[in-house]
Scaffold this motif. Structure first.
Motif, PDB file in Angstrom:
ATOM      1  N   THR A   1     -60.624 -40.750 -33.723  1.00  0.00           N
ATOM      2  CA  THR A   1     -59.475 -41.078 -34.564  1.00  0.00           C
ATOM      3  C   THR A   1     -60.005 -41.584 -35.902  1.00  0.00           C
ATOM      4  OG1 THR A   1     -59.389 -43.324 -33.646  1.00  0.00           O
ATOM      5  CG2 THR A   1     -57.960 -41.668 -32.626  1.00  0.00           C
TER       6      THR A   1
ATOM      7  N   SER B   1     -60.688 -34.176 -32.169  1.00  0.00           N
ATOM      8  CA  SER B   1     -59.558 -35.001 -31.744  1.00  0.00           C
ATOM      9  C   SER B   1     -58.766 -34.276 -30.665  1.00  0.00           C
ATOM     10  CB  SER B   1     -58.637 -35.311 -32.923  1.00  0.00           C
ATOM     11  OG  SER B   1     -59.310 -36.065 -33.901  1.00  0.00           O
TER      12      SER B   1
ATOM     13  N   TYR C   1     -63.038 -38.491 -27.954  1.00  0.00           N
ATOM     14  CA  TYR C   1     -62.126 -38.046 -29.002  1.00  0.00           C
ATOM     15  C   TYR C   1     -62.164 -39.026 -30.173  1.00  0.00           C
ATOM     16  CZ  TYR C   1     -60.142 -34.670 -25.711  1.00  0.00           C
ATOM     17  OH  TYR C   1     -59.976 -33.630 -24.841  1.00  0.00           O
TER      18      TYR C   1
END
Length: 344
Positions: free
Chosen positions: A17, A62, A15
């Motif tokens: 960020t 995400s 994921y």
């Protein structure tokens, strides 16, 4: 004996960020696929020809809640819109050799278990890559968001942000065809020149060179804005709200300025929605695929008559796909970003 071959894939590492990096994606050359569907399958096996890089894909990288699409799974190949050729079919509506567009894997070959979500390509006398842009999801997005939500009238004042992108460039041209005055914003001098010289916008400006967006909009819209096609959000939306005319319409297509933020920004000046009686509406194009035939009836003649055009930014090969996708979020692309897998 069934043939099993290598099937290179673009895989999400983990994921994401903040701003995505090329290293968040990797090319897996070890995957394999059979070139024949299992007995009894009603799906399709397709060879991917073109892949579409689109801003909405950022949210799928995400771990997000409340989105209209599920997040990608780390360690698995990602998916997006694309153009493909049917290699094997277990579905009565499709046969080997058919060309289709819709969701597909970022890989050389894909198995689609829901063929009803794909559109069969009828017009092959235009470039197939157009089905990732003007004749695909971005085109219908521009059509629905502008005509159905904003209901333009001749002589109205239209502003388009992210105007050189796959959707924005079409909205601007639709606005001109509707007899509107249209201004676009973009992030480089090259894109500003394209808007004015290629797409026919009346004016365009580089938002990165403007210290005061409110002042910039007042310069280009001294009488205010009737229609705003929203692609970026944030500070631009705040400035637009101050410059909307009475009974203006804002079509909210995307907010790319917010996609890489851990915490989304608040928007000021919302009271303008009340005082100016402005209608602001978000939409997801997937809700209105029923309009696709109507859109095609309108846009195919416009393309063939040279009354509307599109610019593509072409990346060659699956190896180039991670950089092409990530480049969207720094504005590296000029026009519709397409990854060419194989040319028909």
């Amino acid at each position: 004996m069934e043939e099993v071959i290598r099937n290179k894939q673009v895989v999400l590492k983990d994921y994401v960020t903040g701003f995505p990096k090329e290293s968040d994606l990797f090319l897996d050359a070890s995957a394999t696929i059979s070139l024949k569907l299992p007995q009894g399958s009603n799906g399709l096996l397709v060879k991917n020809l073109y892949l579409s890089c689109d801003p909405y894909m950022r949210s799928r990288m995400s771990k997000v809640q409340g989105s209209y699409l599920e997040s990608f799974t780390p360690g698995s190949r990602i998916v997006g819109y694309g153009v493909a050729k049917v290699v094997d079919s277990g579905h009565s509506n499709f046969k080997r050799g058919d060309l289709v567009w819709g969701f597909t894997g970022w890989e050389e070959y894909s198995i689609n278990t829901s063929p009803e979500t794909l559109f069969k390509i009828q017009h092959t006398d235009v470039p197939l890559s157009y089905y990732t842009g003007i004749l695909g999801m971005p085109g219908l997005t521009a059509y629905f968001g502008f005509y159905e939500i904003c209901a333009p009238k001749k002589g109205e004042y239209v502003f388009v942000s992210a105007a050189s992108g796959a959707v924005g460039q079409l909205v601007g041209q639709f606005a001109k065809l509707s007899g509107c005055y249209v201004v676009g914003s973009a992030g480089t001098k090259e894109k500003v020149e394209l808007l004015k010289n290629k797409f026919g916008f009346d004016e365009a400006f580089n938002y990165k060179e403007e210290q005061d967006l409110d002042a910039a909009l007042k310069r280009y819209f001294p009488d205010g804005i009737d229609i705003y096609f929203e692609n970026v959000g944030g500070k631009m939306l705040e400035a637009v709200l101050l410059n909307m005319r009475l009974h203006g319409r804002i079509s909210v297509c995307g907010m790319i300025s917010q996609y890489n933020l851990e915490q989304g920004e608040g928007v000021r000046n919302l009271v303008c929605l009340v005082t100016k009686r402005v209608r602001m509406q978000g939409f997801i194009v997937g809700d209105r695929y029923d309009l696709y035939p109507k859109y095609m009836e309108m846009v195919i003649p416009l393309i063939k008559e040279g009354k509307i055009c599109c610019i593509e930014d072409i990346a060659e090969g699956l190896e180039s796909a991670p950089a092409a996708l990530v480049g969207l979020f720094s504005g590296r692309n000029v026009g519709k970003q397409v990854v060419v897998m194989a040319r028909e």
